[in-house]
Design an enzyme around this catalytic site. Structure first.
Site, PDB file in Angstrom:
ATOM      1  N   ARG A  96       0.834  -1.217   0.000  1.00 46.15           N
ATOM      2  CA  ARG A  96       0.000   0.000   0.000  1.00 46.15           C
ATOM      3  C   ARG A  96       0.859   1.255   0.000  1.00 46.15           C
ATOM      4  NH1 ARG A  96      -4.145  -0.372   4.686  1.00 46.15           N
ATOM      5  NH2 ARG A  96      -4.819   1.624   3.824  1.00 46.15           N
ATOM      6  N   GLN A 147      -9.918   9.895   7.466  1.00 40.50           N
ATOM      7  CA  GLN A 147      -9.758   8.510   7.921  1.00 40.50           C
ATOM      8  C   GLN A 147      -8.607   7.861   7.143  1.00 40.50           C
ATOM      9  OE1 GLN A 147     -13.967   6.579   8.497  1.00 40.50           O
ATOM     10  NE2 GLN A 147     -14.083   8.057   6.820  1.00 40.50           N
ATOM     11  N   ASN A 148      -8.114   8.578   6.135  1.00 44.93           N
ATOM     12  CA  ASN A 148      -7.104   8.005   5.246  1.00 44.93           C
ATOM     13  C   ASN A 148      -5.709   8.135   5.849  1.00 44.93           C
ATOM     14  OD1 ASN A 148      -9.245   7.681   3.556  1.00 44.93           O
ATOM     15  ND2 ASN A 148      -8.806   9.504   2.320  1.00 44.93           N
ATOM     16  N   ASP A 192      -2.995   8.039   3.713  1.00 39.80           N
ATOM     17  CA  ASP A 192      -2.161   8.122   2.503  1.00 39.80           C
ATOM     18  C   ASP A 192      -1.425   9.443   2.309  1.00 39.80           C
ATOM     19  OD1 ASP A 192      -5.219   8.398   0.504  1.00 39.80           O
ATOM     20  OD2 ASP A 192      -4.074   9.945   1.541  1.00 39.80           O
ATOM     21  N   HIS A 231      -6.835   7.993  11.709  1.00 42.19           N
ATOM     22  CA  HIS A 231      -6.382   6.592  11.684  1.00 42.19           C
ATOM     23  C   HIS A 231      -4.887   6.464  11.429  1.00 42.19           C
ATOM     24  CE1 HIS A 231     -10.760   5.291  10.560  1.00 42.19           C
ATOM     25  NE2 HIS A 231     -10.615   5.563  11.834  1.00 42.19           N
ATOM     26  N   CYS A 238       8.138   1.240  17.385  1.00 43.45           N
ATOM     27  CA  CYS A 238       8.553  -0.036  18.001  1.00 43.45           C
ATOM     28  C   CYS A 238       7.535  -0.399  19.081  1.00 43.45           C
ATOM     29  CB  CYS A 238       9.945   0.148  18.625  1.00 43.45           C
ATOM     30  SG  CYS A 238      10.414  -1.226  19.694  1.00 43.45           S
ATOM     31  N   CYS A 279       9.696  -0.364  22.718  1.00 40.86           N
ATOM     32  CA  CYS A 279      10.165   0.874  23.393  1.00 40.86           C
ATOM     33  C   CYS A 279       9.490   2.142  22.842  1.00 40.86           C
ATOM     34  CB  CYS A 279      11.688   0.989  23.254  1.00 40.86           C
ATOM     35  SG  CYS A 279      12.237   1.301  21.558  1.00 40.86           S
ATOM     36  N   CYS A 338      16.225  -1.455  20.368  1.00 43.83           N
ATOM     37  CA  CYS A 338      15.994  -2.571  21.316  1.00 43.83           C
ATOM     38  C   CYS A 338      15.680  -3.872  20.580  1.00 43.83           C
ATOM     39  CB  CYS A 338      14.840  -2.213  22.261  1.00 43.83           C
ATOM     40  SG  CYS A 338      13.229  -2.369  21.455  1.00 43.83           S
TER      41      CYS A 338
HETATM   42  C1  BV8 Z   1     -12.454   1.449  18.142  1.00 44.13           C
HETATM   43  C2  BV8 Z   1      -6.596   1.294   9.429  1.00 44.13           C
HETATM   44  C3  BV8 Z   1     -12.577   1.454  20.491  1.00 44.13           C
HETATM   45  C4  BV8 Z   1      -5.569   1.985   8.734  1.00 44.13           C
HETATM   46  C5  BV8 Z   1      -8.969   1.320   9.594  1.00 44.13           C
HETATM   47  C6  BV8 Z   1     -19.910  -3.144  15.236  1.00 44.13           C
HETATM   48  C7  BV8 Z   1     -20.683  -2.026  15.005  1.00 44.13           C
HETATM   49  C8  BV8 Z   1     -20.126  -0.746  15.037  1.00 44.13           C
HETATM   50  C9  BV8 Z   1     -18.762  -0.576  15.304  1.00 44.13           C
HETATM   51  C10 BV8 Z   1     -18.005  -1.692  15.523  1.00 44.13           C
HETATM   52  C11 BV8 Z   1     -18.548  -2.981  15.494  1.00 44.13           C
HETATM   53  N1  BV8 Z   1     -17.566  -3.845  15.726  1.00 44.13           N
HETATM   54  C12 BV8 Z   1     -16.408  -3.169  15.928  1.00 44.13           C
HETATM   55  C13 BV8 Z   1     -16.669  -1.866  15.810  1.00 44.13           C
HETATM   56  C14 BV8 Z   1     -15.706  -0.764  15.949  1.00 44.13           C
HETATM   57  C15 BV8 Z   1     -14.893  -0.669  14.668  1.00 44.13           C
HETATM   58  C16 BV8 Z   1     -15.780  -0.372  13.485  1.00 44.13           C
HETATM   59  O1  BV8 Z   1     -16.247   0.731  13.339  1.00 44.13           O
HETATM   60  N2  BV8 Z   1     -15.975  -1.387  12.632  1.00 44.13           N
HETATM   61  C17 BV8 Z   1     -16.825  -1.172  11.463  1.00 44.13           C
HETATM   62  C18 BV8 Z   1     -16.162  -1.827  10.243  1.00 44.13           C
HETATM   63  C19 BV8 Z   1     -18.198  -1.732  11.751  1.00 44.13           C
HETATM   64  N3  BV8 Z   1     -14.028   0.454  14.881  1.00 44.13           N
HETATM   65  C20 BV8 Z   1     -12.849   0.252  15.489  1.00 44.13           C
HETATM   66  O2  BV8 Z   1     -12.397  -0.827  15.816  1.00 44.13           O
HETATM   67  C21 BV8 Z   1     -12.070   1.531  15.785  1.00 44.13           C
HETATM   68  N4  BV8 Z   1     -11.604   1.511  17.122  1.00 44.13           N
HETATM   69  O3  BV8 Z   1     -13.641   1.327  18.040  1.00 44.13           O
HETATM   70  O4  BV8 Z   1     -11.784   1.533  19.337  1.00 44.13           O
HETATM   71  C22 BV8 Z   1     -12.358   0.075  20.991  1.00 44.13           C
HETATM   72  C23 BV8 Z   1     -11.232  -0.143  21.754  1.00 44.13           C
HETATM   73  C24 BV8 Z   1     -11.036  -1.410  22.281  1.00 44.13           C
HETATM   74  C25 BV8 Z   1     -11.954  -2.448  21.992  1.00 44.13           C
HETATM   75  C26 BV8 Z   1     -13.056  -2.218  21.174  1.00 44.13           C
HETATM   76  C27 BV8 Z   1     -13.268  -0.955  20.654  1.00 44.13           C
HETATM   77  C28 BV8 Z   1     -10.887   1.639  14.863  1.00 44.13           C
HETATM   78  C29 BV8 Z   1     -11.381   1.854  13.453  1.00 44.13           C
HETATM   79  C30 BV8 Z   1     -10.190   2.146  12.524  1.00 44.13           C
HETATM   80  C31 BV8 Z   1      -9.836   0.895  11.804  1.00 44.13           C
HETATM   81  N5  BV8 Z   1      -8.786   1.192  10.857  1.00 44.13           N
HETATM   82  N6  BV8 Z   1      -7.928   1.478   8.821  1.00 44.13           N
HETATM   83  C32 BV8 Z   1      -5.465   1.424   7.380  1.00 44.13           C
HETATM   84  O5  BV8 Z   1      -4.874   0.332   7.207  1.00 44.13           O
HETATM   85  O6  BV8 Z   1      -5.981   2.105   6.494  1.00 44.13           O
HETATM   86  S1  BV8 Z   1     -10.529   1.269   8.952  1.00 44.13           S
HETATM   87  C33 BV8 Z   1     -10.599   1.640   7.306  1.00 44.13           C
HETATM   88  O7  BV8 Z   1     -11.967   1.996   7.079  1.00 44.13           O
HETATM   89  C34 BV8 Z   1      -9.820   2.852   6.839  1.00 44.13           C
HETATM   90  O8  BV8 Z   1      -9.228   3.597   7.863  1.00 44.13           O
HETATM   91  C35 BV8 Z   1     -10.901   3.690   6.163  1.00 44.13           C
HETATM   92  O9  BV8 Z   1     -10.594   5.013   6.128  1.00 44.13           O
HETATM   93  C36 BV8 Z   1     -12.019   3.391   7.052  1.00 44.13           C
HETATM   94  C37 BV8 Z   1     -13.359   3.829   6.627  1.00 44.13           C
HETATM   95  O10 BV8 Z   1     -13.588   3.387   5.316  1.00 44.13           O
HETATM   96  P1  BV8 Z   1     -13.867   4.499   4.194  1.00 44.13           P
HETATM   97  O11 BV8 Z   1     -12.768   5.483   4.250  1.00 44.13           O
HETATM   98  O12 BV8 Z   1     -15.252   4.998   4.338  1.00 44.13           O
HETATM   99  O13 BV8 Z   1     -13.655   3.654   2.889  1.00 44.13           O
HETATM  100  P2  BV8 Z   1     -14.720   2.653   2.201  1.00 44.13           P
HETATM  101  O14 BV8 Z   1     -13.961   1.856   1.198  1.00 44.13           O
HETATM  102  O15 BV8 Z   1     -15.523   1.969   3.252  1.00 44.13           O
HETATM  103  O16 BV8 Z   1     -15.715   3.630   1.428  1.00 44.13           O
HETATM  104  C38 BV8 Z   1     -15.266   4.385   0.325  1.00 44.13           C
HETATM  105  C39 BV8 Z   1     -16.432   5.264  -0.093  1.00 44.13           C
HETATM  106  O17 BV8 Z   1     -15.992   6.113  -1.153  1.00 44.13           O
HETATM  107  C40 BV8 Z   1     -17.614   4.491  -0.632  1.00 44.13           C
HETATM  108  O18 BV8 Z   1     -18.801   5.014  -0.044  1.00 44.13           O
HETATM  109  C41 BV8 Z   1     -17.590   4.766  -2.144  1.00 44.13           C
HETATM  110  O19 BV8 Z   1     -18.902   4.832  -2.679  1.00 44.13           O
HETATM  111  C42 BV8 Z   1     -16.959   6.122  -2.180  1.00 44.13           C
HETATM  112  N7  BV8 Z   1     -16.231   6.439  -3.420  1.00 44.13           N
HETATM  113  C43 BV8 Z   1     -15.478   5.615  -4.188  1.00 44.13           C
HETATM  114  N8  BV8 Z   1     -14.947   6.321  -5.219  1.00 44.13           N
HETATM  115  C44 BV8 Z   1     -15.352   7.606  -5.059  1.00 44.13           C
HETATM  116  C45 BV8 Z   1     -16.171   7.695  -3.921  1.00 44.13           C
HETATM  117  N9  BV8 Z   1     -16.739   8.852  -3.517  1.00 44.13           N
HETATM  118  C46 BV8 Z   1     -16.482   9.958  -4.243  1.00 44.13           C
HETATM  119  N10 BV8 Z   1     -15.700   9.962  -5.352  1.00 44.13           N
HETATM  120  C47 BV8 Z   1     -15.125   8.816  -5.782  1.00 44.13           C
HETATM  121  N11 BV8 Z   1     -14.360   8.832  -6.883  1.00 44.13           N
HETATM  122 ZN    ZN Z   2      12.522  -0.505  20.406  1.00 40.36          ZN
END
Ligand code: BV8
Ligand code: ZN
Length: 248
Positions: A69, A100-101, A103, A118, A126, A129, A150
């Site tokens: 990526r 949320q990106n 990049d 994010h 690390c 440490c 480390c």
């Molecule tokens: C947390 C990492 C507290 C970095 C990412 C059940 C119900 C509700 C919530 C949850 C659940 N189970 C778990 C959860 C919580 C969970 C969550 O929300 N899950 C979702 C999937 C249901 N969230 C978490 O775990 C978060 N932390 O809650 O902590 C906690 C603590 C301890 C214990 C428990 C909880 C952490 C969430 C972050 C996860 N990391 N990425 C990386 O590698 O990138 S998530 C990933 O999804 C990316 O970060 C991304 O940004 C994010 C959101 O996705 P989108 O950006 O919306 O992208 P997507 O592809 O989905 O959509 C693209 C859109 O663009 C589409 O609508 C499309 O139509 C549109 N599009 C496409 N082309 C175009 C366009 N629009 C305009 N123009 C175009 N050309």
């Molecule tokens: Zn270290």
């Protein structure tokens, strides 16, 4: 696109804008989204990659995914959508990007007030440490970067599922959203929590919500304006309208 007068009046009277962006804004830069047709999650399962236990189980696989990526991101360019958001800074007193990106494309496009909820693919740390490393400083041992202080495992500084978002960044972003006049939701499926609370808190304090997406999403029914189309095409048009309104 023909924008209705109600939207143009709000665009003219606004002082503070927030752009809440997701993977969709980078799609026209050639970066796959997560949940779209060619989405990253179609090929890989989030639970196998974007979580800490998966990383401990198989650091090689997770690093292979982030290196892939990162290469895509380094060869990508900010598109007209990123640039239009940066261009808004010349017309409005406050313009913030809450993304949320990971990049870096908003920064490369010239935006100056960015909240990365994010994390960022260029940053790593690390797990032992907590020393920080830029991606080009990493030293790999059998395909896995190790800490040169480390010898601990180094991971990407991104927020995985089940991990908390950086508290200071999240609350600063929330405060900015709560004082905004318009909150644009650009290219996000609006399903990941707690990120999606940002536009929702903007609405609570009276901001106008404007969604820009190629399709309807979970939040389309709760926004004030829904513009269907590519962000790389619609955002430059909105910038153009704003220039006409602000410069007369
Ligand atoms: C947390 C990492 C507290 C970095 C990412 C059940 C119900 C509700 C919530 C949850 C659940 N189970 C778990 C959860 C919580 C969970 C969550 O929300 N899950 C979702 C999937 C249901 N969230 C978490 O775990 C978060 N932390 O809650 O902590 C906690 C603590 C301890 C214990 C428990 C909880 C952490 C969430 C972050 C996860 N990391 N990425 C990386 O590698 O990138 S998530 C990933 O999804 C990316 O970060 C991304 O940004 C994010 C959101 O996705 P989108 O950006 O919306 O992208 P997507 O592809 O989905 O959509 C693209 C859109 O663009 C589409 O609508 C499309 O139509 C549109 N599009 C496409 N082309 C175009 C366009 N629009 C305009 N123009 C175009 N050309
Ligand atoms: Zn270290």
């Amino acid at each position: 696109m023909e924008f209705e007068k109600k939207f143009l009046d709000i665009l003219e009277s606004a002082d503070s804008l927030v752009f809440f962006t997701g993977a969709g804004i980078s799609a026209e830069s050639g970066i796959s989204t997560f949940r779209g047709e060619d989405g990253l999650w179609k090929k890989f399962k989030p639970e196998e990659l974007a979580n800490f236990d998966a990383f401990l189980r198989n650091p090689e696989l997770v690093w292979e995914w982030y290196k892939f990526r990162r290469d895509v991101v380094l060869n990508a360019e900010p598109n007209p959508g990123h640039k239009a958001i940066a261009g808004m800074e010349k017309l409005y007193d406050q313009v913030s990007v809450v993304t949320q990106n990971i990049d870096n494309l908003h920064r490369r496009a010239g935006s100056s007030n960015i909240f990365e909820l994010h994390g960022n693919i260029e940053k790593n740390y690390c797990i032992e440490c907590h020393s920080y490393f830029n991606s080009n400083e990493l030293e790999y041992v059998n395909k896995i970067p190790r800490c040169n202080l480390c010898n601990g495992l180094v991971r990407p500084d991104v927020v995985w599922f089940g991990e908390n978002l950086p508290h200071d960044i999240f609350s600063a972003a929330e405060k900015t959203a709560e004082s905004s006049d318009i909150c644009f939701l650009v290219g996000t499926s609006a399903i990941v929590y707690p990120a999606i609370y940002i536009p929702l808190s903007a609405r609570e304090t009276g901001a106008t919500l404007v969604e820009i997406n190629i399709e309807k999403t979970e939040i389309s029914g709760e926004v004030n304006f829904c513009f269907t189309g590519k962000s790389g095409e619609l955002l430059p048009q909105i910038l153009q309208e704003a220039e006409k309104l602000k410069h007369g």
